[in-house]
Design an enzyme around this catalytic site. Structure first.
Site, short mmCIF file in Angstrom:
data_model
loop_
_atom_site.label_atom_id
_atom_site.label_comp_id
_atom_site.label_asym_id
_atom_site.label_seq_id
_atom_site.Cartn_x
_atom_site.Cartn_y
_atom_site.Cartn_z
N ASP A 1 0.55 -0.86 0.03
CA ASP A 1 0.22 0.32 0.77
C ASP A 1 0.38 1.45 0.09
O ASP A 1 2.04 0.98 0.76
CB ASP A 1 -1.25 -0.07 1.07
CG ASP A 1 -1.88 0.92 1.10
OD1 ASP A 1 -1.81 1.96 1.25
OD2 ASP A 1 -3.00 0.50 1.12
N ARG B 1 -12.09 -3.26 -9.01
CA ARG B 1 -12.61 -2.68 -9.85
C ARG B 1 -12.12 -3.29 -11.40
O ARG B 1 -10.37 -3.51 -11.49
CB ARG B 1 -12.10 -1.03 -9.89
CG ARG B 1 -12.91 0.21 -9.16
CD ARG B 1 -14.56 -0.07 -9.83
NE ARG B 1 -15.13 0.84 -9.27
CZ ARG B 1 -16.15 0.68 -7.83
NH1 ARG B 1 -16.13 -0.33 -7.40
NH2 ARG B 1 -16.85 1.51 -7.09
N ASP C 1 -15.28 -9.76 -9.56
CA ASP C 1 -16.68 -9.42 -9.25
C ASP C 1 -16.83 -8.58 -10.09
O ASP C 1 -17.57 -7.61 -9.90
CB ASP C 1 -16.54 -8.84 -7.41
CG ASP C 1 -17.91 -9.21 -6.91
OD1 ASP C 1 -18.78 -9.57 -7.88
OD2 ASP C 1 -17.45 -7.76 -6.51
N GLU D 1 -17.48 -4.10 -17.16
CA GLU D 1 -18.95 -3.68 -16.77
C GLU D 1 -20.13 -3.79 -17.19
O GLU D 1 -21.04 -4.24 -17.02
CB GLU D 1 -18.51 -4.87 -15.84
CG GLU D 1 -18.37 -3.45 -15.00
CD GLU D 1 -17.98 -3.83 -12.69
OE1 GLU D 1 -17.46 -5.07 -13.70
OE2 GLU D 1 -19.14 -3.09 -12.79
N HIS E 1 -20.38 -7.91 -9.70
CA HIS E 1 -20.25 -7.05 -9.38
C HIS E 1 -21.27 -6.76 -7.66
O HIS E 1 -21.64 -5.71 -7.69
CB HIS E 1 -20.07 -5.83 -10.32
CG HIS E 1 -19.73 -5.00 -8.70
ND1 HIS E 1 -18.71 -3.79 -10.14
CD2 HIS E 1 -19.41 -3.90 -7.41
CE1 HIS E 1 -18.41 -2.53 -9.05
NE2 HIS E 1 -18.80 -3.27 -8.14
#
Ligand code: NAD
Length: 332
Positions: free
Chosen positions: A176, A236, A260, A265, A297
């Site tokens: 991160d 995303r 997901d 999408e 999603h």
């Protein structure tokens, strides 16, 4: 205040209406099934605010049309805001509000669901048993305990996911830009990305999509990963170069893929397309792999999350109405 709610499904109506009924002075919510785009902005005529979701288009043209209609606020009922042209919104003095946190558990638990489904081949086992086929060939999984899980992005969702995986007995490494000291203290080791790729058996993405993270998973980074790695993306779609991951699946560098979200999408997800032909050949190719699981999603989709999303979205609008910007969750 009149609010045009775009991309609204029955569950949006249910949860937003319930939250609205709890307000002292309820808002006038006008629900539209249509996605917000250049062709549907007219539906916002006479509304001071629009309420949007992940695949509504909030590019410069749409924002300009909204501004002309008198829209002053975009209340996103989601956490991500990559779909918004923030510079244009600022120019037009349209405020963008979002729901920064609703249930990190909803998304983190869904990432775990994808891992378990892929590892234990539950999608294939389910079909086999329905077919009176109890053979085990091809269903071999692995113990998660002691495996190394790489978490990219340890904000609210990544943090929760890391703790869940620690609970299962995995070794968690993370990357991160802003490491979380509490997570480091709990035993998560922060590493550089180039050290995460070769070390992780499972990599789960929890960072936002922006110009720096677009196609973070690409041919070059896949080459550096452990052969047979499991990739999980509940963040995303644009974080993954889908063509590169298909190549990785074909040469077995990628052993499992759980999505997901998908970069294209917007034309697929949240709709029942079962009476249409699938036009996206890349997505169709993905669907041919037995070691790929895609959900549409739905990671956020729990009762708890929808209740909180509805409450915070309407709070944002109410604070805007009262010019109380300090209490709003604003973007930009
Ligand atoms: P968050 O803002 O709490 O955490 C994001 C973390 O990513 C932060 O710690 C940030 O420092 C880190 N980060 C930023 N740029 C990075 C980079 N280049 N490399 C590595 N880390 C970076 O956000 P969150 O609430 O945890 O949500 C994470 C993502 O999950 C959101 O961006 C959203 O797109 C996605 N999401 C998906 C669903 C779903 O239903 N599938 C639901 C909610 C959120």
């Amino acid at each position: 205040m009149k609010v045009a709610v775009f991309s609204s499904k029955t569950y949006d109506r249910e949860f937003l209406t319930a939250a609205n009924n709890n307000l002292e002075t309820p808002l006038q919510l006008i629900f539209h099934e249509a996605q917000l785009n250049q062709h549907s902005t007219l539906l916002a005529q006479g509304c001071a605010a629009v309420c949007c979701f992940v695949n509504d288009q909030l590019d410069a043209t749409v924002l300009q049309q909204l501004a002309k209609s008198g829209v002053k606020l975009v209340a996103l009922r989601c956490a991500g805001f990559n779909q918004v042209d923030l510079a244009e919104a600022k120019k037009l003095d349209i405020k963008i509000a979002r729901v920064a946190e609703y249930s990190p558990h909803a998304v983190a638990e869904h990432a775990l669901a994808l891992i378990l489904m892929l590892n234990r081949q539950l999608h294939r086992a389910y079909r086999r048993v329905h077919d009176n086929d109890y053979s085990l060939n091809g269903l071999l999984g692995f113990d998660l305990v002691n495996k190394t899980v790489g978490v990219i992005g340890t904000g609210k969702i990544g943090h929760t996911f890391a703790r869940i995986m620690q609970g299962i007995g995995c070794e968690v490494i993370a990357y991160d830009l802003q490491p979380d000291p509490a997570l480091a203290a709990s035993g998560v080791t922060y590493v550089a990305l180039e050290d995460l790729w070769p070390a992780a058996d499972i990599i789960s993405l929890h960072c936002p999509l922006n110009i720096h993270t677009h196609h973070l998973i690409n041919a070059t980074t896949i080459d550096q990963m452990k052969a047979g790695v499991m990739l999980i993306n509940t963040s995303r779609g644009g974080l993954i170069d889908t063509r590169a991951v298909i190549a990785g699946l074909k040469n077995k560098n990628v052993g499992y893929l759980g999505l997901d979200v998908y970069e294209e999408e917007a034309n697929l997800f949240f709709e029942d397309n079962s009476n249409s032909l699938l036009q996206d050949d890349i997505f169709a190719r993905l669907m041919t792999f037995p070691n790929v699981v895609v959900t549409g999603h739905q990671a956020f989709f729990t009762r708890e999350a929808l209740t909180t999303i509805a409450r915070i979205t309407l709070d944002n609008i109410r604070y805007f109405e009262q010019n109380d910007f300090s209490n709003m969750v604003l973007v930009g």
